[in-house]
Design a protein around this motif. Sequence first.
Motif, mmCIF file in Angstrom:
data_model
loop_
_atom_site.group_PDB
_atom_site.id
_atom_site.type_symbol
_atom_site.label_atom_id
_atom_site.label_comp_id
_atom_site.label_asym_id
_atom_site.label_seq_id
_atom_site.Cartn_x
_atom_site.Cartn_y
_atom_site.Cartn_z
ATOM 1 N N LEU A 191 -5.085 5.680 9.283
ATOM 2 C CA LEU A 191 -5.958 5.731 8.105
ATOM 3 C C LEU A 191 -6.469 4.329 7.744
ATOM 4 C CD1 LEU A 191 -7.077 7.545 5.756
ATOM 5 C CD2 LEU A 191 -5.064 6.843 4.453
ATOM 6 N N ILE A 192 -5.571 3.345 7.798
ATOM 7 C CA ILE A 192 -5.958 1.975 7.452
ATOM 8 C C ILE A 192 -6.979 1.447 8.458
ATOM 9 C CG2 ILE A 192 -5.111 -0.418 7.282
ATOM 10 C CD1 ILE A 192 -2.487 0.858 6.071
ATOM 11 N N LEU A 193 -6.760 1.734 9.750
ATOM 12 C CA LEU A 193 -7.714 1.271 10.771
ATOM 13 C C LEU A 193 -9.070 1.961 10.610
ATOM 14 C CD1 LEU A 193 -5.453 1.018 13.979
ATOM 15 C CD2 LEU A 193 -6.159 -0.823 12.440
ATOM 16 N N MET A 194 -9.060 3.253 10.228
ATOM 17 C CA MET A 194 -10.325 3.961 9.964
ATOM 18 C C MET A 194 -11.065 3.303 8.798
ATOM 19 S SD MET A 194 -8.930 7.869 10.383
ATOM 20 C CE MET A 194 -10.426 8.847 10.125
ATOM 21 N N ALA A 195 -10.315 2.937 7.755
ATOM 22 C CA ALA A 195 -10.937 2.307 6.573
ATOM 23 C C ALA A 195 -11.469 0.912 6.907
ATOM 24 C CB ALA A 195 -9.922 2.239 5.431
ATOM 25 N N GLN B 119 -1.474 15.064 -0.890
ATOM 26 C CA GLN B 119 -1.596 16.319 -1.645
ATOM 27 C C GLN B 119 -1.964 17.492 -0.736
ATOM 28 O OE1 GLN B 119 -4.406 14.823 -4.577
ATOM 29 N NE2 GLN B 119 -2.877 15.061 -6.178
ATOM 30 N N ARG B 120 -2.492 17.185 0.443
ATOM 31 C CA ARG B 120 -2.889 18.257 1.381
ATOM 32 C C ARG B 120 -1.955 18.347 2.577
ATOM 33 N NH1 ARG B 120 -6.398 16.307 -1.650
ATOM 34 N NH2 ARG B 120 -8.153 17.513 -2.453
ATOM 35 N N ASP B 121 -0.809 17.659 2.478
ATOM 36 C CA ASP B 121 0.180 17.672 3.572
ATOM 37 C C ASP B 121 -0.385 17.178 4.893
ATOM 38 O OD1 ASP B 121 2.750 18.113 3.006
ATOM 39 O OD2 ASP B 121 2.686 20.298 3.100
ATOM 40 N N LEU B 122 -1.282 16.205 4.830
ATOM 41 C CA LEU B 122 -1.910 15.685 6.051
ATOM 42 C C LEU B 122 -1.662 14.185 6.219
ATOM 43 C CD1 LEU B 122 -5.306 17.630 5.885
ATOM 44 C CD2 LEU B 122 -3.525 17.930 7.611
ATOM 45 N N ASN B 123 -0.560 13.730 5.621
ATOM 46 C CA ASN B 123 -0.273 12.285 5.672
ATOM 47 C C ASN B 123 0.837 11.944 6.659
ATOM 48 O OD1 ASN B 123 1.627 13.614 4.008
ATOM 49 N ND2 ASN B 123 2.229 11.669 3.090
ATOM 50 N N GLU B 124 1.306 12.929 7.417
ATOM 51 C CA GLU B 124 2.354 12.685 8.411
ATOM 52 C C GLU B 124 1.892 13.205 9.757
ATOM 53 O OE1 GLU B 124 5.180 11.184 7.876
ATOM 54 O OE2 GLU B 124 5.795 11.481 5.797
ATOM 55 N N VAL B 125 2.158 12.443 10.808
ATOM 56 C CA VAL B 125 1.725 12.849 12.147
ATOM 57 C C VAL B 125 2.407 14.153 12.572
ATOM 58 C CG1 VAL B 125 1.830 12.200 14.590
ATOM 59 C CG2 VAL B 125 1.082 10.543 12.896
ATOM 60 N N PHE B 126 3.715 14.296 12.216
ATOM 61 C CA PHE B 126 4.430 15.487 12.715
ATOM 62 C C PHE B 126 4.006 16.784 12.024
ATOM 63 C CE2 PHE B 126 7.334 13.414 9.707
ATOM 64 C CZ PHE B 126 7.569 14.444 8.805
ATOM 65 N N LEU C 22 0.838 -1.209 0.000
ATOM 66 C CA LEU C 22 0.000 0.000 0.000
ATOM 67 C C LEU C 22 0.874 1.260 0.000
ATOM 68 C CD1 LEU C 22 -2.627 -1.122 2.685
ATOM 69 C CD2 LEU C 22 -2.908 -1.120 0.209
ATOM 70 N N TYR C 23 1.862 1.290 -0.899
ATOM 71 C CA TYR C 23 2.773 2.448 -0.878
ATOM 72 C C TYR C 23 2.622 3.297 -2.134
ATOM 73 C CZ TYR C 23 5.784 -0.579 -3.784
ATOM 74 O OH TYR C 23 6.276 -1.407 -4.773
ATOM 75 N N LEU C 24 2.880 4.584 -1.965
ATOM 76 C CA LEU C 24 2.918 5.533 -3.077
ATOM 77 C C LEU C 24 4.382 5.700 -3.483
ATOM 78 C CD1 LEU C 24 0.538 8.274 -1.591
ATOM 79 C CD2 LEU C 24 -0.069 6.496 -3.232
ATOM 80 N N PRO C 25 4.645 6.311 -4.661
ATOM 81 C CA PRO C 25 6.051 6.512 -5.058
ATOM 82 C C PRO C 25 6.858 7.309 -4.029
ATOM 83 C CG PRO C 25 4.585 6.938 -6.896
ATOM 84 C CD PRO C 25 3.706 6.732 -5.708
ATOM 85 N N LEU D 51 -5.175 3.500 -1.135
ATOM 86 C CA LEU D 51 -4.251 4.215 -2.034
ATOM 87 C C LEU D 51 -4.805 5.576 -2.436
ATOM 88 C CD1 LEU D 51 -2.944 1.242 -4.187
ATOM 89 C CD2 LEU D 51 -1.555 2.663 -2.693
ATOM 90 N N VAL D 52 -6.110 5.639 -2.717
ATOM 91 C CA VAL D 52 -6.730 6.928 -3.084
ATOM 92 C C VAL D 52 -6.679 7.893 -1.896
ATOM 93 C CG1 VAL D 52 -8.901 8.060 -3.721
ATOM 94 C CG2 VAL D 52 -8.199 5.987 -4.906
ATOM 95 N N LEU D 53 -7.012 7.398 -0.707
ATOM 96 C CA LEU D 53 -7.022 8.254 0.485
ATOM 97 C C LEU D 53 -5.612 8.716 0.856
ATOM 98 C CD1 LEU D 53 -9.658 6.260 2.556
ATOM 99 C CD2 LEU D 53 -9.941 8.619 1.740
ATOM 100 N N LYS D 54 -4.626 7.844 0.692
ATOM 101 C CA LYS D 54 -3.237 8.229 0.989
ATOM 102 C C LYS D 54 -2.784 9.364 0.066
ATOM 103 C CE LYS D 54 -0.195 5.009 2.888
ATOM 104 N NZ LYS D 54 0.782 3.935 2.751
#
Length: 278
Positions: A156-160, A140-147, A41-44, A132-135
């Motif tokens: 995200l995976i547990l929410m899905a 794109q909104r800079d909201l994929n990292e906890v820090f 489940l990884y992006l480039p 993959l779509v949600l990631k």
Amino acid sequence: MSPRPEEAAMRREVVQRIETVIKDLWPTADVQIFGSFSTGLYLPTSDIDLVVFGKWERPPLQLLEQALRKHNVAEPYSIKVLDKATVPIIKLTDQETEVKVDISFNVETGVKAARFIKEYMKKYSLLPYLILVLKQFLLQRDLNEVFTGGISSYSLILMAISFLQLHPRIDARRADENLGMLLIEFFELYGRNFNYLKTGIRIKNGGAYIAKEEIMKVMTNGYRPSMLCIEDPLLPGNDVGRSSYGAMQVKQVFDYAYIVLSHAVSPLARSYPNRDSE
């Protein structure tokens, strides 16, 4: 959006280069992949997560750092030792491919989590598409990292998974469900309907929503549940969402996506006067 075979092969070569250096130092060490490269489940842009298992009193971070420098595996200025972190790691960028790598020592949780996610991917064939779509959406909104205030991949995976477990209408084991509809409903749930103030997410035993008061009973040291409260299915008493201080920002972008998408697919959309500009 899912990884191409070439990308997977390139990443395997990165792992091999690092593994060679590790085995050179400690021939009996066991190197394992976890995280998104392990689950597919990884992006480039995703990192590679590695964990080294062996017999050390303390994680030999500096020793490995010196060896990686000596073998020119990493870009010279990219290699960092974070020995004060909750989980001490070495961070680096591979010299040949510019793929980022995190290396930890003797930490089993990541490997167990990857195994757990793979089991649910077998159970719900729709899960990888949704993730993959949600990631990409959060990246794109800079909201994929906890820090940066976002949410982690694991959250995200547990929410899905919870969304699919508790969905009243669909059979998430079937591959022919309408994926677009599913995405809109995910945005509607976590952007509109989910009560972040009072409710926690549980994955165990088929999934449930639970009152945060219930979760507080099992929390250690008087810890209070966070805004995005997700019970760790692998580590009782751990709240997976505890570091996501920007959870409300994530809620807002999910809500906005729900409005835009449901508006676009509405039967009335064709008759909107400004349809060409949207």
